[in-house]
Write an enzyme that holds these catalytic residues in place. Structure first.
Site, PDB file in Angstrom:
ATOM      1  N   THR A  57     -41.435  26.555 -50.764  1.00 43.17           N
ATOM      2  CA  THR A  57     -40.186  26.326 -51.492  1.00 43.17           C
ATOM      3  C   THR A  57     -40.443  26.441 -52.990  1.00 43.17           C
ATOM      4  OG1 THR A  57     -40.611  23.953 -51.311  1.00 43.17           O
ATOM      5  CG2 THR A  57     -38.982  24.899 -49.789  1.00 43.17           C
ATOM      6  N   LYS A  82     -38.083  27.981 -56.295  1.00 42.76           N
ATOM      7  CA  LYS A  82     -37.816  27.302 -57.570  1.00 42.76           C
ATOM      8  C   LYS A  82     -38.151  28.219 -58.751  1.00 42.76           C
ATOM      9  CE  LYS A  82     -39.440  23.080 -55.336  1.00 42.76           C
ATOM     10  NZ  LYS A  82     -40.658  22.227 -55.186  1.00 42.76           N
ATOM     11  N   LYS A 114     -53.701  28.614 -49.167  1.00 44.16           N
ATOM     12  CA  LYS A 114     -52.844  28.953 -50.311  1.00 44.16           C
ATOM     13  C   LYS A 114     -53.597  29.805 -51.345  1.00 44.16           C
ATOM     14  CE  LYS A 114     -49.788  24.873 -49.864  1.00 44.16           C
ATOM     15  NZ  LYS A 114     -48.395  25.336 -50.001  1.00 44.16           N
ATOM     16  N   HIS A 141     -43.076  22.936 -38.799  1.00 48.51           N
ATOM     17  CA  HIS A 141     -43.487  23.285 -40.154  1.00 48.51           C
ATOM     18  C   HIS A 141     -44.829  23.979 -40.248  1.00 48.51           C
ATOM     19  CE1 HIS A 141     -40.465  21.396 -42.795  1.00 48.51           C
ATOM     20  NE2 HIS A 141     -40.268  20.596 -41.772  1.00 48.51           N
ATOM     21  N   LYS A 149     -49.203  23.788 -56.482  1.00 49.75           N
ATOM     22  CA  LYS A 149     -48.924  23.449 -55.084  1.00 49.75           C
ATOM     23  C   LYS A 149     -50.127  22.683 -54.564  1.00 49.75           C
ATOM     24  CE  LYS A 149     -48.379  27.937 -54.284  1.00 49.75           C
ATOM     25  NZ  LYS A 149     -47.258  28.186 -53.380  1.00 49.75           N
ATOM     26  N   ARG A 150     -50.026  22.079 -53.371  1.00 53.11           N
ATOM     27  CA  ARG A 150     -51.192  21.436 -52.783  1.00 53.11           C
ATOM     28  C   ARG A 150     -52.381  22.409 -52.819  1.00 53.11           C
ATOM     29  NH1 ARG A 150     -51.020  16.751 -49.663  1.00 53.11           N
ATOM     30  NH2 ARG A 150     -53.112  16.821 -50.456  1.00 53.11           N
TER      31      ARG A 150
END
Ligand code: PLP
Length: 811
Positions: A659, A663, A557, A361, A551-552
Site C-alpha cells: 500500500t 501512497k 522486499k 495476506h 517499509k518493514r
C-alpha cells in the site's frame, strides 16, 4: 473577596468561545490553568474538547443504525496501525481552522501539539495500516461498522539506531493517558482457557475452563469524512476476574495476591513485533483467542438483544477476518451457537459460513499460521472438538465431490506431516463464504498455490479486493500543499470523490501547472530536509532526486538490492567523476523483527554504507544515503509527500499487494518496481510509460526456481554486481569488522532465494532510466502529474465499496 493580587494571577477569560471551551476543559479535566499548562496538557484539553463534538455524532450514528435495523460490519484484526488521531479527526470534521485559531488566541500552536501526540502503533506494517484505512473509509462511506482488536499497552517498538544497529525500545504510547478512549466497564466478557469439556444432564456439552480472564472494551471513535458518521474501534484489555486475592494478601503474600492480575495483564501487554512468521508461542495463541472470543461474544450479544433470533445473524452481521489471526473466531461462533443457543451442528455451520469472510495476506509458507495440536487442545479443548467435527464434515464433502488423497491432505484442517498442527488458513477458508486476496496477482497466485485444492472444491469462494489507502490521511492531511494546488486547479469536488483527480489529466501538459506542481514538491522536500537536519543532523540538497524506500525490513522486499545498487553507483561515480551524474538522496527507513538477523544486518549495512559515502569528498555530494530511524505512520506522512522516486522492488510473487506504493503515486512520485502485488495494477492505471518496471515476473521467478537457479551465473556476468558484492563482503564499508557482511553476502552466492542477482542488472538499468527521465524535468512532471490523476482508484473507499457489495451485502 478577590484581592487585586488574586486577579492578576487569574488569566482573563478568553473571548473566543472555542478557546474558552478548551480552557474550561483544561481546568476541569486536567486540573491545570493556562499558566501551569504544559504542551501535553494543551494536547489533552484540545482532544477532549474536540471529542465532545464527536460524541454527539457518535451516539447519533449508533442510534441511526439501530433505528434502521442496519446490517453491521465487524472487522476483526490483531493490528490497527492508526498513527496520530487529532489532525485526522480535525480534518474530517472540518475544524482544523477554528481550532488552530482558538489555540492561537491562547498562545498555543496547533501544529506543535499535534506533533507531540503519540502514534497509536498497534500494528507492524501494511496489514495493520490497511485496517486503519478501512476503519476511516467505512465511516466516510456511512457504513455502520466496528473494528475489533487488542489494546496493547506497548505497541510496535520504538527503533533507535545505535552505531548503525537497530535497538528496540518499548513504545509507551499511553504514558500521558489516552484522551481518545472510553473504557466500557459494562461491556465485559469472560474468556476461558484450558480445563475440560463435560457433558451435562440436558445432553449439552459444556466447557469448564481451567482459568478465565475478563475482557473489557475500550472504545475509540473513528470519524469519517465531513464527520458524517462516527464508528467505533473496540479494543479489548484483559483483567483478572479477582484482581486482588485478599486471602493471600491477608496471609502476607502481597505478590501472590496480585499474581492473577499480572498474568491477565500480560495478555494485552505487547504486540508481537512480527508480521510474517508465526510467533509460535502460547501467548500469541492466547491473544488471538482472547480478542476473538470477546469480539464474537459482543457481536452475538448485540445481535440477540436487537433481533432475538440468532438464526438471523448472517442478515445482520458481516464479520471480516483480517488474515488468520482471528480465525479461531470461526470455532468460537460455532461453540456459542451450539452450546448456548441450541443450534444443531449443520445449522450452526450454515450460520457461521454465511457470517464470515476471510482476507488472505500472504503466500509465504513460513507465515501461514498453524498451531501444534497438543497446544491447541490444551488451551482450547472445546474448540479442538469442533475443529475435528468441522474437518470431518469438510473432508466428507471433499470426498463426495471427488477429491483424491493428495487433495484431502491439502484441504484438511489438520496438517498430518510431521508434528500434527491445526491450519488456521484452512479453518478460515472453510468457515467463510468469501475468501479474498488483496491484489489481482496475489489472488491468482492464491488459487494456484496455497488454496489450489480448496479452490477446486469451492471455485466461487475466492475473489479479489485490491487494497487501497484513505486519501484523507495520505493526501489531504499529509500533503496540504499539493491538495491546495489541486483544489485551485480543478475545484474541490475531488475531496468527496478522488476519482475526480482525473480532472488533472489535461493539466499534465500545461507548463504553468507543471511549474507549480514542481514547486509544491520542492517545498515538501525543503520541509523534509529541515526535519532530517533537526532529527539526525543530516544535510541534503532539496534539488537532488529523493529516492525513498520505507517499509518493514524484509529480505523479500529487497532493501539489500537497493543498497547493493547504491554501492555500485558509488563505485561508478568514483571511477568516472567527469560524467553527468544525477544528484540523488537515498532514504531508507523501516523496522526489522527483533529476531530477524538478516533484516537487522541490512539495517546496519545501510548505515555503514551511508557513513562511508556521505563522508567521501570525492563524490562531491552527488550521492547521499541515510537511514531514517523509527519508521511509523507519522514518519511516513512526512517522507512520502517529499519523495520523487518510490522503491517497490520486491521479488515478484512475494508482496501480496503493498500500500506504500499507492501512497507515493498519489503524492506525485514515480515508481521503480517489479511486476508484483498492486504494482501491476498501478501500471495498468498510470500507463506503462509513467512507471519504471524491471525484472523477472512472478512466473519467471517460479520457473527459475523450478529449473535450479544459480546466482553465480549472474554474478559472473555482471562486473558491477560482482564488484559491489566483493566490496561489501571484504569490509570496504566495515573496516572496523571486515567480516561483518560475509554471511549476508555469502547467502547471495549460495542460493539467493529472493533473486537479487538475477534482477540486479535490470534494476541498475532501470535506475539509469530514472536518471534520464529526471533530467527531462518537463516530462518528469508530466508523468508524475499523470500518476496523481490516475491513481484515485486506489482509494480505500473503492476497496470498501467492493467489500460492501460483494462480500458483506451492505451496499
Ligand atoms: C503504508 C505503510 C506500510 C506498508 O508499506 P508497504 O510499502 O506496502 O510495505 C507500513 N508501515 C507504515 C507505517 C505505513 O504507513
Amino acid at each position: 473577596m478577590a484581592t487585586s493580587l488574586d486577579a492578576s494571577l487569574t488569566p482573563a477569560a478568553p473571548t473566543n468561545p472555542l478557546a474558552a471551551a478548551i480552557v474550561a476543559t483544561l481546568v476541569q479535566r486536567i486540573g491545570k490553568d493556562e499558566k501551569a499548562a504544559r504542551p501535553h496538557d494543551w494536547l489533552a484539553a484540545t482532544i477532549l474538547t474536540v471529542r465532545n463534538d464527536i460524541i454527539q455524532r457518535w451516539m447519533e450514528s449508533t442510534r441511526d443504525a439501530h433505528a434502521k435495523g442496519a446490517k453491521r460490519v465487524y472487522y476483526l484484526s490483531l493490528e490497527f496501525l492508526i498513527g496520530r488521531l487529532l489532525r485526522d479527526a480535525l480534518a474530517n470534521l472540518g475544524q482544523t481552522g477554528e481550532i488552530a485559531e482558538a489555540l492561537k488566541t491562547l498562545g498555543v500552536d496547533l501544529a506543535e501539539i499535534e506533533e507531540i501526540e503519540p502514534d497509536a502503533a498497534l500494528g507492524n506494517g501494511g496489514l495493520g495500516r490497511l485496517a486503519a484505512c478501512f476503519m476511516e473509509s467505512l465511516a466516510s462511506l456511512d457504513l455502520p461498522a466496528y473494528g475489533y482488536g487488542i489494546r496493547y499497552v506497548n505497541g510496535m517498538f520504538r527503533q533507535r539506531i545505535d552505531d548503525g544497529y537497530q535497538v528496540e525500545l518499548p513504545e509507551n504510547w499511553l504514558q500521558h493517558g489516552n484522551p481518545w478512549e472510553f473504557e466500557r466497564r459494562e461491556s465485559a466478557y469472560f474468556v476461558g482457557f484450558g480445563g475440560e469439556v463435560v457433558g451435562t444432564e440436558t445432553g449439552h456439552v459444556h466447557w469448564k475452563a481451567g482459568e478465565a480472564v475478563e475482557a473489557i472494551a475500550v472504545d475509540t471513535p473513528m470519524v469519517g469524512w465531513r464527520g458524517k458518521r462516527v464508528n467505533t474501534l473496540r479494543l479489548w484489555t484483559a483483567r483478572a476476574i479477582d484482581p486482588l486475592r485478599l486471602d493471600r494478601f491477608n496471609d502476607g503474600d502481597f505478590e501472590g495476591a496480585l499474581a492473577g492480575q499480572l498474568r491477565a495483564e500480560t495478555l494485552t501487554r505487547v504486540l508481537y513485533p512480527n508480521d510474517s512468521t508465526a510467533a509460535g508461542q502460547e501467548l500469541r495463541l492466547r491473544q488471538e483467542y482472547f480478542f476473538s472470543s470477546a469480539s464474537i461474544q459482543d457481536i452475538v450479544r448485540r445481535h440477540v438483544q436487537y433481533t432475538g433470533d440468532i438464526r438471523l445473524l448472517p442478515d445482520k452481521a458481516a464479520i471480516q477476518l483480517n488474515d488468520t489471526h482471528p480465525a479461531v473466531a470461526v470455532a468460537e461462533l460455532m461453540r456459542l451457537l451450539i452450546d448456548f443457543h441450541d443450534l444443531g451442528f449443520d445449522e450452526a455451520w450454515d450460520v457461521t459460513r454465511r457470517t464470515f469472510g476471510y482476507t488472505n495476506h500472504t503466500l509465504l509458507p513460513e507465515a501461514l499460521e498453524s498451531w501444534p495440536l497438543p497446544l491447541f487442545e490444551r488451551l482450547l479443548p472445546r474448540h479442538m472438538q469442533l475443529v475435528y467435527a468441522i474437518n470431518a464434515k469438510l473432508l466428507r464433502e471433499a470426498r463426495s465431490l471427488g477429491s483424491d488423497d493428495n487433495a484431502i491432505k491439502a484441504i484438511s484442517l489438520i496438517d498430518e506431516a510431521g508434528e500434527r498442527r491445526v491450519r488456521m488458513a484452512n479453518l478460515a477458508f472453510a468457515g467463510s463464504h468469501s475468501v479474498n486476496g488483496v491484489a489481482a496477482l496475489h489472488t491468482d497466485l492464491m488459487k494456484q498455490t496455497v488454496f489450489a485444492d480448496l479452490h477446486r472444491l469451492y471455485p466461487d469462494r475466492i475473489n479479489n479486493k485490491t487494497n487501497g489507502i484513505t486519501p484523507r490521511r495520505w493526501l489531504f492531511e499529509a500533503n496540504p500543499g499539493l491538495t491546495g494546488l489541486i483544489r485551485d486547479a480543478i475545484g474541490p469536488d475531488f475531496c468527496n470523490d478522488v476519482d475526480r483527480l482525473s480532472g488533472l489529466e489535461t493539466l499534465a501538459d500545461d507548463s504553468a501547472f507543471q511549474s507549480k506542481f514542481q514547486a509544491v514538491k520542492r517545498s515538501n522536500k525543503v520541509v523534509l530536509s529541515q526535519w532530517l537536519k533537526a532529527q539526525m543532523g543530516l544535510r541534503i540538497d532539496p534539488d537532488a532526486l529523493f529516492d525513498v524506500q520505507i517499509k518493514r525490513i524484509h529480505e523479500y522486499k529487497r532493501q539489500l538490492l537497493n543498497i547493493i545498487e547504491t554501492v555500485a553507483l558509488y563505485d561508478q561515480i568514483r571511477s568516472h567523476p567527469e560524467r553527468d551524474w544525477t544528484p540523488r538522496v537515498k532514504l531508507f527507513g523501516g523496522k526489522a523483527a527483533s529476531s530477524y538477523h538478516n533484516a537487522k544486518m541490512i539495517i546496519k549495512l545501510a548505515n555503514d554504507v551511508a557513513r562511508r559515502i556521505n563522508a567521501d569528498p570525492a563524490i562531491g555530494g552527488l550521492l547521499k544515503v541515510a537511514f531514517v530511524p523509527n519508521y511509523n505512520v507519522s514518519v511516513a506522512e512526512k517522507m512520502i509527500p517529499a519523495a520523487d522516486l518510490s522503491e517497490q522492488i520486491s521479488t515478484a510473487g512475494m508482496e501480496a499487494s503493498g500500500t506504500g506504493n499507492m501512497k507515493f503515486a498519489l503524492n506525485g512520485a514515480l515508481t521503480i518496481g517489479t511486476l508484483d502485488g498492486a504494482n501491476v495494477e498501478i501500471r495498468d492505471h498510470v500507463g506503462a510509460e509513467n512507471i519504471v518496471i524491471f525484472g523477472l515476473t512472478a512466473d519467471q521467478v517460479a520457473e527459475k526456481r523450478a529449473q535450479g537457479y544459480n546466482p553465480r551465473d549472474y554474478i559472473e556476468r555482471s562486473p558491477e554486481l560482482g564488484q559491489a558484492l566483493s566490496a561489501i563482503a571484504s569490509g570496504v564499508f566495515s573496516p572496523d569488522d571486515p567480516d561483518r557482511y560475509k554471511g549476508l553476502i555469502g547467502g547471495l552466492y549460495d542460493g539467493d532465494w529472493f533473486m537479487l542477482c538475477a534482477d540486479f542488472d535490470a534494476y541498475a538499468a532501470a535506475q539509469r532510466e530514472v536518471d534520464r527521465r529526471w533530467n527531462d524535468r518537463k516530462a518528469w512532471n508530466q508523468s508524475t502529474i499523470r500518476n496523481v490523476a490516475r491513481v484515485g482508484w486506489f482509494s480505500s473507499d473503492r476497496t470498501i465499496r467492493e467489500y460492501a457489495k460483494d462480500i458483506w451485502g451492505v451496499l
